[in-house]
Design an enzyme around this catalytic site. Structure first.
Site, mmCIF file in Angstrom:
data_model
loop_
_atom_site.group_PDB
_atom_site.id
_atom_site.type_symbol
_atom_site.label_atom_id
_atom_site.label_comp_id
_atom_site.label_asym_id
_atom_site.label_seq_id
_atom_site.Cartn_x
_atom_site.Cartn_y
_atom_site.Cartn_z
ATOM 1 N N SER A 1 7.452 2.368 -2.003
ATOM 2 C CA SER A 1 8.197 3.305 -1.052
ATOM 3 C C SER A 1 9.511 3.300 -1.321
ATOM 4 C CB SER A 1 7.663 3.398 0.158
ATOM 5 O OG SER A 1 7.957 2.176 0.900
ATOM 6 N N HIS B 1 1.359 5.451 0.517
ATOM 7 C CA HIS B 1 2.429 6.294 -0.018
ATOM 8 C C HIS B 1 1.865 7.251 -1.067
ATOM 9 C CE1 HIS B 1 5.791 5.128 2.611
ATOM 10 N NE2 HIS B 1 5.278 3.936 2.325
ATOM 11 N N LYS C 1 1.069 9.796 6.858
ATOM 12 C CA LYS C 1 2.137 10.219 6.133
ATOM 13 C C LYS C 1 1.664 11.478 5.582
ATOM 14 C CE LYS C 1 4.428 5.800 5.338
ATOM 15 N NZ LYS C 1 3.762 5.165 6.360
#
Length: 416
Positions: A191, A219, A250
């Site tokens: 990330s 991610h 996320k």
């Protein structure tokens, strides 16, 4: 206690002097106006633009999730009431775990209270199990949550292989005693640097040496692959991974973390992992929202969002490069802008916020090495061309002194 206070103050003073002291930025996200947020300074209200949210697809502001959460609140209330062993489990938790298992092509899944807890808990539990004798092989840039799990696995050996280097991993595995239990832990998207792991090559090496594979897709879930299952799905490698870990917080826009694996592995973790057993379950409305998000992103709506998202990331990278700004090239949706000094990085972020109404997070040591300080930009499908233009102009003004500072907060509409 006075000595403790003095020691704490000394450390905090040092953090401030190094430009690494962290402060929260007060803002109020706008559920139907993402990526804008509402801010108040000096008694005046205005809007700013979020450029560093991990809500990559804007799903946290989606009516899809809101309606699912509202219905769950009406049926089950807000809180989970305790751990699932003590207070029971709701239909939302059961359905969410089945959906996650299906998403990753695994037999089962288990929800944790966060991605951090999922990594730390699952790894520490596995690496202390079955009489020990575990040897974990960890990518040099693995997340702190994975490192935490490894460190808490008393008695387990740990070897670090060079970042994204299957050849070095092969050397380390070949040198390890044959009777050790081996586990290879790595991520699909890193990330901070914004690069992909060579998943197929790493799995090939791990399998040749009989190692368990543990992949963090935090991610990547929701973002890559035909149904948003991550990079392993995109690369046709999901079935070859033993344990996949992900987050609901996320791209899925909710909260919580999880693992997906064989039924036996998941049930073992469920039955023995303290981080799961002794922690209150995620709230039913959160589970319901996450379930709705995954189902949506697996369908045509998710395909369209992912296409728009990739186009937005490419547009930002091209615009920054064309303007001669220090963007670090990446193949993923992460767009780092190199600053190279902690104090300056913090100052650049502050000026973007106060002078231009742009929220861009400064990333300093220990998240990245000293000298690699950067802004971490995460363009989303809702960042249009006007917002990209405003971002480039603001960065050029703050970094290079070009142009005049814009107003402190973006008012209605976007002025370039």
């Amino acid at each position: 206690m006075q000595d403790l206070d003095a020691q704490c103050r000394a450390v905090l003073t040092q953090l401030r002097q190094e430009g690494r002291y962290r402060e929260f930025t007060p803002l109020a996200r706008q559920d139907r106006d993402f990526p804008y947020c509402r801010v108040t300074r000096g008694g005046e209200e205005g809007r700013a633009v979020l450029w560093s949210s991990n809500d990559y697809l804007g799903m946290g502001a989606s009516d899809v999730l809101a309606q699912a959460a509202i219905e769950a609140i009406e049926q089950h209330g807000v809180g989970a009431g305790g751990t699932r062993n003590i207070s029971g489990t709701t239909p939302y938790h059961v359905a969410l775990e089945r959906e996650l298992a299906s998403l990753h092509g695994k037999e089962a899944a288990l929800i944790f209270t966060s991605g951090y807890v999922a990594n730390a808990g699952a790894l520490s539990t596995l690496l202390t199990s079955f009489g020990g004798n575990w040897h974990v092989f960890s990518d040099a840039k693995n997340h702190a949550s994975m490192i935490e799990g490894m460190r808490h696995a008393k008695g387990a050996k740990r070897s670090i292989f060079r970042h994204n280097d299957p050849a070095h991993l092969a050397e380390l595995l070949a040198a390890a005693p044959a009777d050790e239990r081996k586990l290879v832990a790595f991520e699909s998207v890193y990330s901070m640097d914004g690069d992909f792991a060579p998943i197929e090559a790493i799995v090939d090496v791990a399998r040749r040496h009989g190692a368990v594979t543990y992949l963090d897709e935090v991610h990547a879930v929701g973002m890559y692959g035909p149904t948003g299952a991550g990079v392993a799905e995109r690369d046709g490698q999901a079935q070859r991974i033993d344990i996949i870990q992900g987050t609901l917080a996320k791209a899925f826009g909710a909260h919580g973390g999880y693992i997906a694996a064989s039924a036996a592995v998941v049930d073992f973790i469920r039955s023995t992992c303290p981080d799961f057993i002794f922690t209150t379950a995620i709230a039913p409305p959160v589970a319901a929202a996450a379930l709705a998000s995954i189902r949506y992103l697996r369908g045509p709506g998710g395909v369209a969002l992912r296409e728009r998202h990739q186009a937005s990331a490419a547009r930002v990278k091209a615009a920054l490069a064309e303007a001669g700004l220090p963007v670090i090239p990446t193949p993923t949706h992460i767009v780092p802008v190199h600053i190279g000094d902690a104090a300056r990085c913090r100052e650049v972020s502050r000026r973007l916020w106060e002078e231009h109404g742009i929220y861009a997070t400064p990333i300093n040591y220990p998240t990245v090495p000293r000298g690699e300080e950067r802004l971490r930009l995460t363009p989303g499908p809702l960042h249009d061309e006007n917002l990209v233009k405003a971002l480039v102009l603001a960065l050029d003004q703050v970094l290079n002194g070009k142009g005049e500072a814009r107003v402190a907060m973006i008012e209605e509409g976007v002025s370039a």
